[in-house]
Design a protein around this motif. Structure first.
Motif, short mmCIF file in Angstrom:
data_model
loop_
_atom_site.label_atom_id
_atom_site.label_comp_id
_atom_site.label_asym_id
_atom_site.label_seq_id
_atom_site.Cartn_x
_atom_site.Cartn_y
_atom_site.Cartn_z
N HIS A 49 0.72 -1.31 0.10
CA HIS A 49 0.17 0.57 -0.17
C HIS A 49 1.33 1.43 0.25
N MET A 50 2.04 1.43 0.57
CA MET A 50 2.99 1.81 0.56
C MET A 50 3.45 1.98 -0.88
N THR A 51 3.63 1.72 -1.42
CA THR A 51 4.33 1.77 -1.82
C THR A 51 3.08 1.55 -3.69
N ARG A 52 1.83 1.97 -3.32
CA ARG A 52 1.05 2.36 -4.71
C ARG A 52 1.30 3.75 -3.70
N LEU A 53 1.10 3.80 -3.08
CA LEU A 53 1.23 5.73 -2.37
C LEU A 53 1.27 6.86 -2.88
N VAL A 54 2.78 6.21 -2.77
CA VAL A 54 4.02 7.12 -2.47
C VAL A 54 4.83 6.83 -4.17
N GLY A 55 4.20 6.15 -4.92
CA GLY A 55 4.19 6.36 -6.74
C GLY A 55 3.45 7.22 -7.02
N GLY A 56 2.09 7.18 -6.17
CA GLY A 56 0.67 8.04 -7.00
C GLY A 56 1.24 9.48 -6.54
N LEU A 57 1.94 10.05 -5.71
CA LEU A 57 1.95 10.89 -3.97
C LEU A 57 3.17 12.01 -5.29
N LEU A 58 4.05 10.77 -6.25
CA LEU A 58 5.16 11.03 -6.80
C LEU A 58 4.95 11.53 -8.21
N GLN A 59 3.56 11.07 -9.02
CA GLN A 59 3.26 10.93 -10.35
C GLN A 59 1.97 11.77 -10.59
N SER A 60 1.80 12.46 -9.69
CA SER A 60 0.89 13.45 -9.28
C SER A 60 0.62 14.41 -9.87
N PRO A 61 0.22 15.01 -11.32
CA PRO A 61 -0.48 16.45 -11.76
C PRO A 61 -0.09 18.05 -10.72
N LEU A 62 -1.14 17.21 -9.50
CA LEU A 62 -1.48 18.38 -8.50
C LEU A 62 -0.48 18.57 -7.17
N VAL A 71 8.41 3.98 -8.75
CA VAL A 71 8.63 3.50 -7.46
C VAL A 71 7.40 2.26 -7.95
N ASN A 72 8.09 1.32 -7.57
CA ASN A 72 7.49 0.26 -7.76
C ASN A 72 7.57 -1.41 -7.08
#
Length: 72
Positions: A49-62, A71-72
């Motif tokens: 879950h942390m991996t998915r969240l960090v990957g999403g945060l780093l790629q978020s345009p917002l 992040v995989n």
């Protein structure tokens, strides 16, 4: 869990500069449960879950954190 989180945090500037990647190793135990090793299953699920969240945060345009790192 703490070590994976703090290592991501500590190496963020270097990852940003080199466009590096974070690879967290987990297992299928994070997605299943068989009644054994409750803490093991919980920590693997938390790492997934942390991996998915960090990957999403780093790629978020917002967010201002956006950069080309995986992040995989």
């Amino acid at each position: 869990m703490e070590s994976a989180f703090f290592l991501c945090q500590m190496f963020y500037p270097q990852l940003r500069k080199t466009r590096g990647a974070v690879v967290n190793i987990s297992s299928i135990s994070g997605q299943t449960s068989d009644g054994t090793g409750v803490l093991y299953h919980m920590t693997k699920a938390a790492l997934d879950h942390m991996t998915r969240l960090v990957g999403g945060l780093l790629q978020s345009p917002l967010l201002l954190l956006r950069f080309a790192a995986a992040v995989n």
